[in-house]
Motif scaffolding. Sequence first.
Motif, PDB file in Angstrom:
ATOM      1  N   GLY A 136      34.555  37.573  32.185  1.00 50.22           N
ATOM      2  CA  GLY A 136      33.836  37.816  33.434  1.00 50.22           C
ATOM      3  C   GLY A 136      34.608  38.776  34.322  1.00 50.22           C
ATOM      4  O   GLY A 136      34.055  39.742  34.852  1.00 50.22           O
ATOM      5  N   ARG A 137      35.909  38.497  34.448  1.00 49.91           N
ATOM      6  CA  ARG A 137      36.778  39.327  35.280  1.00 49.91           C
ATOM      7  C   ARG A 137      36.838  40.765  34.756  1.00 49.91           C
ATOM      8  O   ARG A 137      36.746  41.728  35.516  1.00 49.91           O
ATOM      9  CB  ARG A 137      38.189  38.722  35.275  1.00 49.91           C
ATOM     10  CG  ARG A 137      38.797  38.618  36.643  1.00 49.91           C
ATOM     11  CD  ARG A 137      40.168  37.966  36.565  1.00 49.91           C
ATOM     12  NE  ARG A 137      40.162  36.600  37.042  1.00 49.91           N
ATOM     13  CZ  ARG A 137      40.818  35.591  36.470  1.00 49.91           C
ATOM     14  NH1 ARG A 137      41.498  35.775  35.354  1.00 49.91           N
ATOM     15  NH2 ARG A 137      40.764  34.394  36.996  1.00 49.91           N
ATOM     16  N   ALA A 138      36.996  40.892  33.430  1.00 54.41           N
ATOM     17  CA  ALA A 138      37.082  42.223  32.815  1.00 54.41           C
ATOM     18  C   ALA A 138      35.784  42.997  33.020  1.00 54.41           C
ATOM     19  O   ALA A 138      35.791  44.202  33.289  1.00 54.41           O
ATOM     20  CB  ALA A 138      37.389  42.089  31.327  1.00 54.41           C
ATOM     21  N   CYS A 139      34.684  42.292  32.903  1.00 55.95           N
ATOM     22  CA  CYS A 139      33.372  42.911  33.107  1.00 55.95           C
ATOM     23  C   CYS A 139      33.258  43.440  34.534  1.00 55.95           C
ATOM     24  O   CYS A 139      32.767  44.551  34.765  1.00 55.95           O
ATOM     25  CB  CYS A 139      32.288  41.879  32.823  1.00 55.95           C
ATOM     26  SG  CYS A 139      30.645  42.561  32.823  1.00 55.95           S
ATOM     27  N   ALA A 140      33.748  42.667  35.489  1.00 58.45           N
ATOM     28  CA  ALA A 140      33.681  43.080  36.896  1.00 58.45           C
ATOM     29  C   ALA A 140      34.521  44.329  37.139  1.00 58.45           C
ATOM     30  O   ALA A 140      34.147  45.176  37.958  1.00 58.45           O
ATOM     31  CB  ALA A 140      34.133  41.946  37.805  1.00 58.45           C
ATOM     32  N   VAL A 141      35.632  44.461  36.423  1.00 63.76           N
ATOM     33  CA  VAL A 141      36.462  45.668  36.556  1.00 63.76           C
ATOM     34  C   VAL A 141      35.669  46.878  36.089  1.00 63.76           C
ATOM     35  O   VAL A 141      35.619  47.904  36.757  1.00 63.76           O
ATOM     36  CB  VAL A 141      37.783  45.524  35.753  1.00 63.76           C
ATOM     37  CG1 VAL A 141      38.528  46.851  35.704  1.00 63.76           C
ATOM     38  CG2 VAL A 141      38.653  44.435  36.368  1.00 63.76           C
ATOM     39  N   VAL A 142      35.000  46.735  34.926  1.00 66.38           N
ATOM     40  CA  VAL A 142      34.174  47.827  34.401  1.00 66.38           C
ATOM     41  C   VAL A 142      33.029  48.141  35.362  1.00 66.38           C
ATOM     42  O   VAL A 142      32.687  49.298  35.597  1.00 66.38           O
ATOM     43  CB  VAL A 142      33.624  47.466  33.002  1.00 66.38           C
ATOM     44  CG1 VAL A 142      32.637  48.527  32.508  1.00 66.38           C
ATOM     45  CG2 VAL A 142      34.763  47.285  32.011  1.00 66.38           C
TER      46      VAL A 142
END
Length: 176
Positions: A136-142
């Motif tokens: 989820g966190r990585a997706c938000a960075v993208v």
Amino acid sequence: EGSWEALYRVVLLGDPGVGKTSLASLFAGRQERDLHEQLGDVYEKTLTVDGEDTTLVVMDTWEAEKLDTSWSRESCLQMGSAYVIVYSIADRGSFESASELRIQLRRAHRADHVPIILVGNKADLARCREVSVEEGRACAVVFDCKFIETSAALQHNVAELFEGVVRQLRLRRRDQ
Ligand code: GDP
């Protein structure tokens, strides 16, 4: 009484069943269904965040069955001052839909930097988890957006979510 322009419209997006209506109801404190009800599921509330009042109009108008002639999907993607893209941590398909929604939003808001918050709801369903916090966190960075996991069922992080929306809106206002 502020003008309509003084209000921030926060549009909830996401697959059916991820918890959009539950989050909106908790935001509104359930009983405060808004005057604009005939136009869809719209909830208005003034929050005091960091000692300052801000009125949010939360629009739970994305679902097909809630759409009437007033709120097309296109208008939902256009009218937000901020967007909350919700998925369920127990439903990978809804997480993939969130990415698709982010792309649609980028198309609808080419130039303006509208705040977007990615929300992994149903965090209480730990045994059924299909999307990790890290994903989820990585997706938000993208996505270039904020991220929070919530549980509408346990009322966990729901107030924090909408306070976060207010803070993001204020940051953008100061940038202008
Ligand atoms: P919507 O279709 O996105 O508006 O989703 P709803 O708010 O109608 O919720 C769909 C179902 O998921 C309902 O049965 C809710 O009670 C349930 N639900 C919503 N949020 C949560 C949550 O945080 N945890 C759990 N376990 N169930 C939830």
